[in-house]
Design a protein around this motif. Sequence first.
Motif, mmCIF file in Angstrom:
data_model
loop_
_atom_site.group_PDB
_atom_site.id
_atom_site.type_symbol
_atom_site.label_atom_id
_atom_site.label_comp_id
_atom_site.label_asym_id
_atom_site.label_seq_id
_atom_site.Cartn_x
_atom_site.Cartn_y
_atom_site.Cartn_z
ATOM 1 N N ILE A 54 0.855 -1.182 0.000
ATOM 2 C CA ILE A 54 0.000 0.000 0.000
ATOM 3 C C ILE A 54 0.888 1.228 0.000
ATOM 4 O O ILE A 54 1.733 1.394 0.881
ATOM 5 N N GLN A 66 -8.860 5.942 1.274
ATOM 6 C CA GLN A 66 -8.280 4.918 0.409
ATOM 7 C C GLN A 66 -8.688 3.520 0.846
ATOM 8 O O GLN A 66 -9.121 2.694 0.032
ATOM 9 N N GLN A 70 -11.609 0.598 -0.764
ATOM 10 C CA GLN A 70 -10.944 -0.572 -1.348
ATOM 11 C C GLN A 70 -11.929 -1.722 -1.563
ATOM 12 O O GLN A 70 -12.717 -2.038 -0.675
ATOM 13 N N GLU A 74 -9.652 -6.996 -2.340
ATOM 14 C CA GLU A 74 -8.300 -6.457 -2.280
ATOM 15 C C GLU A 74 -7.891 -6.031 -0.875
ATOM 16 O O GLU A 74 -6.818 -5.454 -0.685
ATOM 17 N N ARG A 75 -8.718 -6.302 0.111
ATOM 18 C CA ARG A 75 -8.368 -5.926 1.481
ATOM 19 C C ARG A 75 -7.102 -6.650 1.935
ATOM 20 O O ARG A 75 -6.955 -7.848 1.707
#
Length: 204
Positions: A54, A66, A70, A74-75
């Motif tokens: 990140i 951001q 998400q 995609e966490r």
Amino acid sequence: MRLSKSAASLAALTLLLSLTACTATGGADDASVGTGASAGLGAEADALLASYDIQAPASATELIDQLQAQPLAERPDGLMASVRVDELLLSSGDGEVSLPLPEDEFRLSIAPYLTDTHECFYHSLTTCVGELGNTDLHVTITDDANAQVLVDSDITTFENGFFDVTLPTGLDITVIIDDGERSVELPLGTRAEDPTCVTTAQLS
């Protein structure tokens, strides 16, 4: 459906004893009042985020935006990001980094629902999941002290089922959420003892 302020306060205090961030049980507009945080996350936070691929933004409020937006797929697995009243806490394993948030702002995340919800007090940007992801709603927020309308906006929840508002601190507020067929009215607050995560907004 309207809850009394005393009942809401009692529920919030009860949850505060046992919860620091919600856990998962299960694309948006951010209607905001106020300005952003000061720039710079620091080397420790940058390194922690880099370990999850990140790229660190310029401020803690930008990082909240951001991570909140998400996609669920995609966490980052293993990263915790807990939104408190005055700080964003990042943690992974034994490491924890505190990023200050603006003192005059209160970041509130709300997950309306129809049938399924979960308990929460401090919003977790990496684990919280609400029922109504990518859902169009109309949100009105009023300052109880002077009837000033702080937010009157059409919004769309994030994929995680939440929407965010940034409000002045130290207020008693009334939040009305409407999906065109159902609605809910909630008495909330923006003080140090108030939750940053609201999952009691049942549309009916």
